[in-house]
Enzyme design. Structure first.
Site, PDB file in Angstrom:
ATOM      1  N   LYS A 193       0.846  -1.210   0.000  1.00  0.00           N
ATOM      2  CA  LYS A 193       0.000   0.000   0.000  1.00  0.00           C
ATOM      3  C   LYS A 193       0.874   1.251   0.000  1.00  0.00           C
ATOM      4  O   LYS A 193       2.070   1.168   0.299  1.00  0.00           O
ATOM      5  CB  LYS A 193      -0.907  -0.023   1.235  1.00  0.00           C
TER       6      LYS A 193
ATOM      7  N   ARG B 152     -10.912  -0.148  14.315  1.00  0.00           N
ATOM      8  CA  ARG B 152     -10.768   0.668  13.108  1.00  0.00           C
ATOM      9  C   ARG B 152     -11.860   0.237  12.146  1.00  0.00           C
ATOM     10  O   ARG B 152     -12.908   0.866  12.102  1.00  0.00           O
ATOM     11  CB  ARG B 152      -9.357   0.471  12.534  1.00  0.00           C
TER      12      ARG B 152
ATOM     13  N   HIS C  67      -6.562  -7.583  12.692  1.00  0.00           N
ATOM     14  CA  HIS C  67      -5.335  -6.773  12.703  1.00  0.00           C
ATOM     15  C   HIS C  67      -5.008  -6.394  14.140  1.00  0.00           C
ATOM     16  O   HIS C  67      -5.885  -5.968  14.885  1.00  0.00           O
ATOM     17  CB  HIS C  67      -5.561  -5.519  11.847  1.00  0.00           C
TER      18      HIS C  67
ATOM     19  N   ARG D 254       0.686 -10.814   6.788  1.00  0.00           N
ATOM     20  CA  ARG D 254       0.632  -9.580   5.994  1.00  0.00           C
ATOM     21  C   ARG D 254       1.797  -8.690   6.417  1.00  0.00           C
ATOM     22  O   ARG D 254       1.690  -7.926   7.365  1.00  0.00           O
ATOM     23  CB  ARG D 254      -0.698  -8.845   6.222  1.00  0.00           C
TER      24      ARG D 254
ATOM     25  N   TYR E 211      16.669  31.279   5.878  1.00  0.00           N
ATOM     26  CA  TYR E 211      15.487  32.057   6.278  1.00  0.00           C
ATOM     27  C   TYR E 211      15.486  32.282   7.788  1.00  0.00           C
ATOM     28  O   TYR E 211      15.793  31.366   8.563  1.00  0.00           O
ATOM     29  CB  TYR E 211      14.215  31.309   5.912  1.00  0.00           C
TER      30      TYR E 211
ATOM     31  N   CYS F  45      14.924  24.857   3.442  1.00  0.00           N
ATOM     32  CA  CYS F  45      14.071  25.589   2.492  1.00  0.00           C
ATOM     33  C   CYS F  45      13.244  24.585   1.681  1.00  0.00           C
ATOM     34  O   CYS F  45      13.367  23.388   1.844  1.00  0.00           O
ATOM     35  CB  CYS F  45      14.930  26.430   1.558  1.00  0.00           C
TER      36      CYS F  45
ATOM     37  N   ASP G 148      13.421  23.739  -1.473  1.00  0.00           N
ATOM     38  CA  ASP G 148      14.159  22.939  -2.458  1.00  0.00           C
ATOM     39  C   ASP G 148      15.626  22.724  -2.115  1.00  0.00           C
ATOM     40  O   ASP G 148      16.327  22.010  -2.818  1.00  0.00           O
ATOM     41  CB  ASP G 148      14.099  23.635  -3.829  1.00  0.00           C
TER      42      ASP G 148
HETATM   43  C1  LIG Z   1      -0.542  -1.826   6.836  1.00  0.00           C
HETATM   44  C2  LIG Z   1      -1.161  -3.098   7.264  1.00  0.00           C
HETATM   45  C3  LIG Z   1      -0.363  -4.240   7.472  1.00  0.00           C
HETATM   46  C4  LIG Z   1       1.155  -4.219   7.405  1.00  0.00           C
HETATM   47  O1  LIG Z   1       1.684  -3.836   8.659  1.00  0.00           O
HETATM   48  P1  LIG Z   1       3.261  -3.754   8.902  1.00  0.00           P
HETATM   49  O2  LIG Z   1       3.377  -3.360  10.334  1.00  0.00           O
HETATM   50  O3  LIG Z   1       3.766  -2.705   7.981  1.00  0.00           O
HETATM   51  O4  LIG Z   1       3.824  -5.084   8.598  1.00  0.00           O
HETATM   52  C5  LIG Z   1      -1.008  -5.434   7.760  1.00  0.00           C
HETATM   53  N1  LIG Z   1      -2.358  -5.487   7.871  1.00  0.00           N
HETATM   54  C6  LIG Z   1      -3.150  -4.398   7.713  1.00  0.00           C
HETATM   55  C7  LIG Z   1      -4.618  -4.538   7.861  1.00  0.00           C
HETATM   56  C8  LIG Z   1      -2.573  -3.171   7.425  1.00  0.00           C
HETATM   57  O5  LIG Z   1      -3.346  -2.095   7.276  1.00  0.00           O
END
Ligand SMILES: *Cc1c(COP(=O)(O)O)cnc(C)c1O
Length: 369
Positions: free
Chosen positions: A38, A136, A164, A217, A263, A309, A311
């Site tokens: 992602k 979430r 998650h 994941r 600056y 700055c 750039d």
């Molecule tokens: C981003 C995400 C992950 C990956 O997590 P990491 O800590 O980067 O390995 C896994 N599952 C879900 C649902 C996520 O949103």
């Protein structure tokens, strides 16, 4: 035609990605790896990373948004693909057409998806996402029975089930164990046939390989960044940071004792100082909070002085250096190294944020393999 005439670039080492993925796959002992790509592969460049991840042994790709999934399909990436975030039901047509798995994350979503599916002849592939403590998105555990009844009656093909973790990167957080317990209890209720069960992000995959189940994941770790300082200490193997950031000194001059620079004139030279100018600034992602951060020149550390700055920025040199001298802002040079974690600490944030804030103006170049 050359499209980048500036020496500022992010170098992504694909052999580091390969190394990290292979180490992680060894760790999870037979489970499949979903490479989380992602947000443009955490700023590393999604097409190159996806192709490498699949070559290195990942078998599924996971993204956050429908558009990220379509982008992969439009670039001929045919691997199994999961959208982990909320997709609007009007995306279902495209999801079916491009064989993209969607996340079913609430009864409300399932019901409107079922309505939308009346127009389709082919079932929609979904992963049922349960909220076991992150709060979430996800079906609530008490909705499990209703959701299971619902999906088997409708035109869904349930490919997977997942949750998650909120605290997998910490030591002994009771919420982590509670989430494991909850998701296991939900899984036991499922009677609808084989599915892919996955719960682990990078931290859990590294610290709790016994929870790898059918797949993990992994995001941050494939880029060679530890999810937290705690995980880094507990790691049974090293990760290799894939991204480095480099530029060149484009201007050098001596600034006299008592004179100021940049600056706001906030930096005053305490003696005659050699000052180098770098063609990188906050519009590249070198945000102003990085004032004072060190960079590497000839393997030595030198600080960014004065305000950064849009750039450009200035660094203090120990002596006169020629223009064209290589400067490493992230990554290694000789025996010295600046890790993404160091920037994160300086900015009082997590390492995840760092590669994501490098903007599109910084070209990504790929080396290794
Ligand atoms: C981003 C995400 C992950 C990956 O997590 P990491 O800590 O980067 O390995 C896994 N599952 C879900 C649902 C996520 O949103």
């Amino acid at each position: 035609m050359e499209t980048n005439y500036r020496p500022t670039k992010a170098i992504v080492d694909l052999s580091a990605i390969d190394y990290n993925i292979k180490k992680l796959i060894e760790r999870i002992d037979g489970a499949r790896m979903m490479a989380v790509v992602k947000a443009d592969a955490y700023g590393h460049g999604v097409l190159e990373i996806s192709r490498q991840a699949l070559k290195s042994g990942a078998s599924i790709l996971a993204v956050a948004t429908p558009d990220e999934a379509l982008h992969l399909r439009k670039n001929d990436i045919e691997a199994e693909l999961l959208v982990m975030g909320a997709a609007p039901v009007r995306f279902i047509k495209e999801a079916i057409k491009h064989d993209i798995n969607l996340t079913a994350y609430s009864m409300e979503w399932l019901e409107s998806a079922a309505e939308e599916l009346k127009k389709e002849t082919v079932p929609l592939k979904v992963h049922l996402k349960f909220d076991t403590g992150m709060r979430r998105i996800g079906l609530q555990p008490e909705e499990a029975d209703a959701a299971f009844d619902f999906v088997v009656q409708q035109v869904f093909r349930v490919e997977g089930m997942y949750t998650h973790f909120a605290t997998a990167d910490e030591a002994d957080n009771p919420l982590f164990l509670k989430q494991v317990e909850t998701v296991n209890a939900i899984k036991k209720k499922w009677q609808g046939g084989p599915l892919m069960f996955h719960v682990s992000n990078s931290a859990a995959a590294i610290l709790h390989p016994e929870l790898a189940f059918d797949a993990v994941r992994t995001g941050i770790s494939i880029y060679g960044i530890a999810p937290s300082a705690y995980v880094k200490r507990e790691m049974p193997f090293d990760l290799k940071q894939a991204m480095s950031l480099e530029t060149e000194i484009i201007h050098v001059k001596k600034v006299k004792k008592g004179e100021t620079l940049s600056y706001g004139a906030t930096y005053t030279c305490s003696e005659d100082e050699w000052i180098g100018t770098l063609p990188i600034g906050y519009a590249d992602g070198l945000i102003r909070g990085l004032q004072g951060q060190e960079v590497l020149v000839r393997g030595r550390r030198m600080p960014i002085v004065g305000r950064i700055c849009m750039d450009q920025c200035m660094i203090r040199l120990p002596e006169k250096f020629p223009t064209g001298e290589n400067v490493q802002l992230l990554g290694s040079q000789k025996d010295a190294v600046i890790l993404i974690e160091e920037w994160a600490e300086k900015l009082d944030t997590i390492p995840y944020e760092i590669p994501c804030i490098l903007t599109k103006r910084v070209p990504r170049q790929y080396i290794g393999i």
